[in-house]
Each structure stands twice: as C-alpha cells, then as structure tokens.
Design an enzyme around this catalytic site. Structure first.
Site, PDB file in Angstrom:
ATOM      1  N   HIS A 162       7.511  21.720  12.510  1.00 48.30           N
ATOM      2  CA  HIS A 162       7.784  20.424  11.872  1.00 48.30           C
ATOM      3  C   HIS A 162       8.959  20.523  10.918  1.00 48.30           C
ATOM      4  CE1 HIS A 162       3.484  18.693  12.574  1.00 48.30           C
ATOM      5  NE2 HIS A 162       4.324  18.290  13.496  1.00 48.30           N
ATOM      6  N   LYS A 181      -8.251  21.183  23.650  1.00 45.35           N
ATOM      7  CA  LYS A 181      -8.185  20.079  22.675  1.00 45.35           C
ATOM      8  C   LYS A 181      -9.529  19.346  22.626  1.00 45.35           C
ATOM      9  CE  LYS A 181      -5.982  16.871  20.094  1.00 45.35           C
ATOM     10  NZ  LYS A 181      -4.724  16.235  19.783  1.00 45.35           N
ATOM     11  N   GLU A 200     -10.455  16.347  11.303  1.00 45.33           N
ATOM     12  CA  GLU A 200      -9.594  17.400  10.776  1.00 45.33           C
ATOM     13  C   GLU A 200     -10.055  17.910   9.419  1.00 45.33           C
ATOM     14  OE1 GLU A 200      -5.387  17.397  12.186  1.00 45.33           O
ATOM     15  OE2 GLU A 200      -5.030  17.276  10.050  1.00 45.33           O
ATOM     16  N   HIS A 235       3.164  24.727  14.178  1.00 50.37           N
ATOM     17  CA  HIS A 235       3.666  23.431  13.729  1.00 50.37           C
ATOM     18  C   HIS A 235       4.205  23.456  12.299  1.00 50.37           C
ATOM     19  CE1 HIS A 235       1.878  22.099  17.403  1.00 50.37           C
ATOM     20  NE2 HIS A 235       2.164  20.827  17.179  1.00 50.37           N
ATOM     21  N   ARG A 263     -10.061  21.772  13.442  1.00 47.91           N
ATOM     22  CA  ARG A 263      -8.937  21.069  14.091  1.00 47.91           C
ATOM     23  C   ARG A 263      -7.579  21.584  13.609  1.00 47.91           C
ATOM     24  NH1 ARG A 263      -9.075  14.688  15.912  1.00 47.91           N
ATOM     25  NH2 ARG A 263      -6.975  14.604  16.723  1.00 47.91           N
ATOM     26  N   LYS A 265      -6.262  10.379  17.262  1.00 47.59           N
ATOM     27  CA  LYS A 265      -5.263  10.148  16.216  1.00 47.59           C
ATOM     28  C   LYS A 265      -4.255   9.136  16.740  1.00 47.59           C
ATOM     29  CE  LYS A 265      -4.817  14.437  13.619  1.00 47.59           C
ATOM     30  NZ  LYS A 265      -3.831  15.482  13.271  1.00 47.59           N
ATOM     31  N   ASN A 270      -2.661  23.190  14.795  1.00 39.54           N
ATOM     32  CA  ASN A 270      -1.395  23.167  14.068  1.00 39.54           C
ATOM     33  C   ASN A 270      -0.599  24.466  14.235  1.00 39.54           C
ATOM     34  OD1 ASN A 270       0.025  21.296  12.445  1.00 39.54           O
ATOM     35  ND2 ASN A 270      -0.220  22.659  10.689  1.00 39.54           N
ATOM     36  N   GLU A 306       2.917  23.327  24.227  1.00 37.11           N
ATOM     37  CA  GLU A 306       1.576  22.996  23.716  1.00 37.11           C
ATOM     38  C   GLU A 306       0.491  23.642  24.597  1.00 37.11           C
ATOM     39  OE1 GLU A 306       1.065  21.451  20.881  1.00 37.11           O
ATOM     40  OE2 GLU A 306       2.950  20.388  20.491  1.00 37.11           O
ATOM     41  N   ARG A 312      -9.458  -5.884  13.759  1.00 38.59           N
ATOM     42  CA  ARG A 312     -10.228  -4.749  13.204  1.00 38.59           C
ATOM     43  C   ARG A 312     -10.713  -3.780  14.288  1.00 38.59           C
ATOM     44  NH1 ARG A 312     -11.994  -8.862   9.942  1.00 38.59           N
ATOM     45  NH2 ARG A 312     -11.014  -8.754   7.893  1.00 38.59           N
ATOM     46  N   HIS A 368      10.039  18.347  20.216  1.00 38.30           N
ATOM     47  CA  HIS A 368       8.857  18.821  19.493  1.00 38.30           C
ATOM     48  C   HIS A 368       8.335  20.150  20.042  1.00 38.30           C
ATOM     49  CE1 HIS A 368       5.184  18.600  17.187  1.00 38.30           C
ATOM     50  NE2 HIS A 368       4.468  18.699  18.295  1.00 38.30           N
TER      51      HIS A 368
HETATM   52  N1  LIG Z   1      -1.925  11.549  18.413  1.00 43.45           N
HETATM   53  C1  LIG Z   1      -1.813  12.846  18.499  1.00 43.45           C
HETATM   54  O1  LIG Z   1      -2.795  13.587  18.380  1.00 43.45           O
HETATM   55  C2  LIG Z   1      -0.477  13.443  18.776  1.00 43.45           C
HETATM   56  C3  LIG Z   1      -0.379  14.806  19.097  1.00 43.45           C
HETATM   57  C4  LIG Z   1       0.871  15.333  19.390  1.00 43.45           C
HETATM   58  C5  LIG Z   1       1.994  14.512  19.376  1.00 43.45           C
HETATM   59  N2  LIG Z   1       1.852  13.199  19.047  1.00 43.45           N
HETATM   60  C6  LIG Z   1       3.025  12.300  19.035  1.00 43.45           C
HETATM   61  O2  LIG Z   1       3.500  12.197  20.363  1.00 43.45           O
HETATM   62  C7  LIG Z   1       4.892  11.880  20.340  1.00 43.45           C
HETATM   63  C8  LIG Z   1       5.595  12.785  21.333  1.00 43.45           C
HETATM   64  O3  LIG Z   1       5.030  12.558  22.606  1.00 43.45           O
HETATM   65  P1  LIG Z   1       5.828  12.896  23.944  1.00 43.45           P
HETATM   66  O4  LIG Z   1       6.392  14.245  23.860  1.00 43.45           O
HETATM   67  O5  LIG Z   1       4.934  12.527  25.059  1.00 43.45           O
HETATM   68  O6  LIG Z   1       7.100  11.932  23.814  1.00 43.45           O
HETATM   69  P2  LIG Z   1       7.465  10.478  24.379  1.00 43.45           P
HETATM   70  O7  LIG Z   1       6.311   9.601  24.428  1.00 43.45           O
HETATM   71  O8  LIG Z   1       8.636  10.034  23.579  1.00 43.45           O
HETATM   72  O9  LIG Z   1       7.939  10.810  25.870  1.00 43.45           O
HETATM   73  C9  LIG Z   1       9.055  11.634  26.076  1.00 43.45           C
HETATM   74  C10 LIG Z   1      10.127  10.940  26.912  1.00 43.45           C
HETATM   75  O10 LIG Z   1       9.707  10.926  28.272  1.00 43.45           O
HETATM   76  C11 LIG Z   1       9.666   9.603  28.778  1.00 43.45           C
HETATM   77  N3  LIG Z   1       8.556   9.577  29.722  1.00 43.45           N
HETATM   78  C12 LIG Z   1       7.246   9.683  29.435  1.00 43.45           C
HETATM   79  N4  LIG Z   1       6.528   9.830  30.550  1.00 43.45           N
HETATM   80  C13 LIG Z   1       7.401   9.782  31.578  1.00 43.45           C
HETATM   81  C14 LIG Z   1       7.262   9.871  32.992  1.00 43.45           C
HETATM   82  N5  LIG Z   1       6.093  10.145  33.568  1.00 43.45           N
HETATM   83  N6  LIG Z   1       8.362   9.728  33.744  1.00 43.45           N
HETATM   84  C15 LIG Z   1       9.590   9.517  33.154  1.00 43.45           C
HETATM   85  N7  LIG Z   1       9.788   9.471  31.837  1.00 43.45           N
HETATM   86  C16 LIG Z   1       8.696   9.599  31.053  1.00 43.45           C
HETATM   87  C17 LIG Z   1       9.539   8.715  27.565  1.00 43.45           C
HETATM   88  O11 LIG Z   1      10.063   7.421  27.784  1.00 43.45           O
HETATM   89  C18 LIG Z   1      10.362   9.481  26.539  1.00 43.45           C
HETATM   90  O12 LIG Z   1      11.723   9.216  26.699  1.00 43.45           O
HETATM   91  C19 LIG Z   1       5.356  12.101  18.910  1.00 43.45           C
HETATM   92  O13 LIG Z   1       5.581  10.820  18.321  1.00 43.45           O
HETATM   93  C20 LIG Z   1       4.190  12.804  18.241  1.00 43.45           C
HETATM   94  O14 LIG Z   1       4.090  12.472  16.875  1.00 43.45           O
HETATM   95  C21 LIG Z   1       0.654  12.655  18.768  1.00 43.45           C
END
Ligand SMILES: NC(=O)c1ccc[n+]([C@@H]2O[C@H](COP(=O)([O-])OP(=O)(O)OC[C@H]3O[C@@H](n4cnc5c(N)ncnc54)[C@H](O)[C@@H]3O)[C@@H](O)[C@H]2O)c1
Length: 366
Positions: free
Chosen positions: A258, A233, A243, A254, A247, A145, A251, A187, A123, A271
């Site tokens: 999306h 942020k 949100e 997006h 917040r 999130k 978006n 971003e 939990r 993305h």
């Molecule tokens: N929680 C939130 O508020 C929020 C906000 C925006 C996006 N997201 C989520 O985040 C995800 C996308 O995140 P992302 O763009 O970081 O993608 P990711 O985590 O998939 O990383 C991108 C790629 O880079 C690699 N990588 C990461 N750091 C590295 C480093 N320092 N050196 C070498 N390789 C590295 C990873 O293995 C992956 O292949 C999505 O699933 C999205 O839904 C969440």
C-alpha cells in the site's frame, strides 16, 4: 455441472461462493433459489459490460426478471463519491425497492462501489457479486467489504455488507488484460503463503501454463486452483467477519505494498505488483528476524517471478517516504505497525515488534 461450492458462514449470514467455467449461465436459477423476486440493478464498468452485460441481461429477462443496467467508467475512478451519488440517483429515480437486488459485474472496483450502494440504499438491499478479475474472484468479492475512495485516501468510506451469492465465471478471464491477470496471481500466491502450502505447491507446478488469459482459461486446472485460493479467503472471513482477529493475515504484503502504491500514485504500479514487492520485503524481514529460512524467501521469490511479478522496489522510489507511509496503514494500532510475517510456506504470524532499522535495512538493501 458439479457445484463444488464454497460457503462463507459468518455470525450473521451464510452464502455460496461458486467458481467455475460458464457458471454465469446459472445465475437466473440461483437467484430464484435464493428467493430474490424483485427488480435487478446490474452495475458494471465500461470494459466489462460490452463483453458480458447484454447476454446476462437477456438471460435474466428470459426468466422474467426486470433488469436495468448502469455502466461506470473502467478503473479506480469508478469508486468515487460522484459515481456513488449518480448510482443512487439512477436507482432512486427508477424506483428501487427494498426487495430488489444489486448485481455487481466486474472487478474489485465495481464490486466495492455497487456493494456499497447495495449496503446503503434504502438502508440496504440484496447484493450478488459477479467478479470478472482474478483478484476479485479470490479476494475482493468475498467477505463483504464494500466502499469508495475519498479524495484523502483509498477505501476510507464503506461498510460491511455480505453478498447473498458470489458467482465467479472463470471464462470471463479470457478478456482480462494480461497484466491484470498477473496482478491477480499475486493474491493467489499470497493465499498459498499465508494458509495453504498445497496451493503454493500447485502454483509452482503450473506456473508456466497460467500466464496469459488464453492459457489460463484453456488449462484444465485453473478453476480448481482459483477455487482453492478463494477457499482461503472464505475460511478466513468466516472466522473473522469484521477484521478483529485472523482477517489481518490477508494483509500479508500489503503494509509495504500500500505504501508503494501511495508513493508512486495509484495505477502506476498495479495493486498485485505492489503486493508482490511487499511480500518479498516482508519475507526478508521475517528472515532477518529469524522466523523464515533463506530458502523459503527464495522459493517465494521464484514463484512470484515465475508468474511475471516484480519483487524489488523500483530504484527511484524514496525509501524514507515508504517508511513514513507505512505508519498511515489502516492496520497500525497505537502507532505500532502490525506486520504479517511468514513463518514457513503456509503459515504466518502477526508481529508488532519489528525494529524500524530492520525495515529500513530491507528497503535500502534492494
Ligand atoms: N472489498 C475487498 O475486500 C477488496 C479486496 C481487495 C481489493 N479490493 C478493491 O478492488 C479494486 C481492485 O480490483 P481489480 O484489480 O479487480 O480492479 P478493477 O476492478 O479496476 O479491474 C481491473 C481492470 O480490468 C478491467 N476488467 C475487469 N474484468 C475484466 C474482464 N473480464 N475483461 C476485460 N476487462 C476487465 C476493468 O475495467 C479494469 O480496467 C481496488 O479498488 C481495491 O481497493 C477490494
């Protein structure tokens, strides 16, 4: 090392967001300061762990923390129900306790997956975010999130679970793929457009020096710029944790972004690339509605282009499918799309009265 900390303060929690070169070295001290005394469960992915995992484990063991690591496959597949279940099984099997903490070392995928595991196991146990992508540093690791993907859609299962600390070591960007870095700049630019005209201007000034991971980490200013983007942020989630109000401005870009990701199959267009295209379309919608000048639309497009980002929809993408997919956006209320539209560089408004014909025109005009 000067701290320059940002602080997220919500109704239920308050935690520092530290952005800087080499800050991962300070993790053991910071965990102690937070009073975290249990075991540490380090979650990372197969592209990140080989670079930073062993050194981090050693540093933590040196000060007496029991630490165990779990590595998920790199990429969006890491956010699956199966991966979450395996993570639970590993932690429960190895005796996780309430006073323990999860450390999420990686991009947004690891942050979301490990964050949701921390939110739900026993939990809820403590979570520390250690973002290693630009996107995760300025966005995903901040705000609480967490979640996983369901076969029927992205991010459909999750929880709000604020971390105790976000530690973004910009040195880790050295090993990030160039295209992933560029995607992250989308971003950062978004944060400038929605809330910080000064950040937007800084980005214009430094565009040519921040293109590759090497340039990014050698340049004297990226920490300040990344911190300033993270600050947007931090400010937004501090006023609206769940949100229910402001917040939604995060978006920006997006709604169509999306839809484009869904239409092309996740992963084809990154993305940030989809968000850049969505931002340009949203700016044009804003101009069409008389909210933004043509010069401001162009200024944003120039900056996106300067950071190597696309601004137009690929010609082969079905525009009608994009329109249909926007209605499935999570921010749709009573079938009305809530568009985040810029009114100038540095400010946006939320509108649910954008005529469908305007959107159709912008989509087909490209
Ligand atoms: N929680 C939130 O508020 C929020 C906000 C925006 C996006 N997201 C989520 O985040 C995800 C996308 O995140 P992302 O763009 O970081 O993608 P990711 O985590 O998939 O990383 C991108 C790629 O880079 C690699 N990588 C990461 N750091 C590295 C480093 N320092 N050196 C070498 N390789 C590295 C990873 O293995 C992956 O292949 C999505 O699933 C999205 O839904 C969440």
């Amino acid at each position: 090392m000067p701290d320059n900390n940002l602080t997220v303060t919500t109704g239920t929690s308050s935690y520092p967001v530290v952005v800087g070169t080499g800050v991962l070295e300070t993790l053991p001290r910071r965990l102690e300061e937070l009073g975290l005394q249990g075991s540490l469960w380090l979650v990372s992915d197969s592209a990140v762990f080989p670079h930073y995992g062993a050194a981090l484990e050693a540093r933590l063991r040196d000060v007496g923390y029991p630490v165990q690591s779990y590595v998920v496959p790199s990429g969006e597949a890491g956010k699956s129900p199966e991966q979450l279940w395996n993570l639970y099984t590993w932690m429960i099997g190895a005796g996780v306790e309430r006073r323990d903490a999860v450390l999420a070392l990686g991009g947004g995928v690891v942050g979301d997956l490990a964050g949701f595991a921390a939110a739900s196991i026993l939990r809820g146990i403590a979570l520390v975010q250690l973002p290693t992508t630009l996107l995760a540093m300025v966005d995903a690791s901040i705000g609480g999130k967490t979640g996983i993907n369901h076969p029927l859609g992205k991010n459909l299962v999750g929880a709000f679970h604020q971390p105790r600390l976000v530690l973004a070591d910009t040195l880790t960007l050295r090993t990030l793929a160039e295209r992933e870095l560029r995607s992250g700049w989308a971003e950062v630019i978004k944060h400038g457009v929605i809330r910080d005209a000064g950040l937007f201007h800084l980005l214009e000034t430094h565009a040519t020096a921040l293109q590759t991971p090497a340039e990014c980490t050698q340049h004297p200013d990226p920490d300040a710029i990344i911190r300033r983007a993270a600050a947007v942020k931090v400010a937004v989630v501090s006023t609206d944790e769940r949100e229910q109000g402001e917040r939604i401005i995060l978006n920006y870009g997006h709604t169509l972004g999306h839809a484009l990701e869904a239409a092309t199959g996740y992963g084809t267009i990154l993305h940030g690339e989809a968000v850049a295209i969505g931002m340009h379309a949203a700016a044009r919608i804003a101009a069409d509605m008389g909210l933004l000048t043509a010069e401001e639309v162009e200024r944003q497009q120039q900056l996106l282009t300067a950071y190597g980002l696309p601004t137009n929809f690929p010609p082969d993408v079905d525009r009608e499918q994009i329109l249909a997919l926007t209605l499935r956006d999570k921010k749709v209320q009573q079938k009305r799309i809530r568009w985040v539209l810029p009114t100038t560089i540095g400010a946006v408004s939320v509108r649910d009265d954008v005529p469908e014909m305007v959107v159709r025109k912008i989509l087909t005009d490209q």
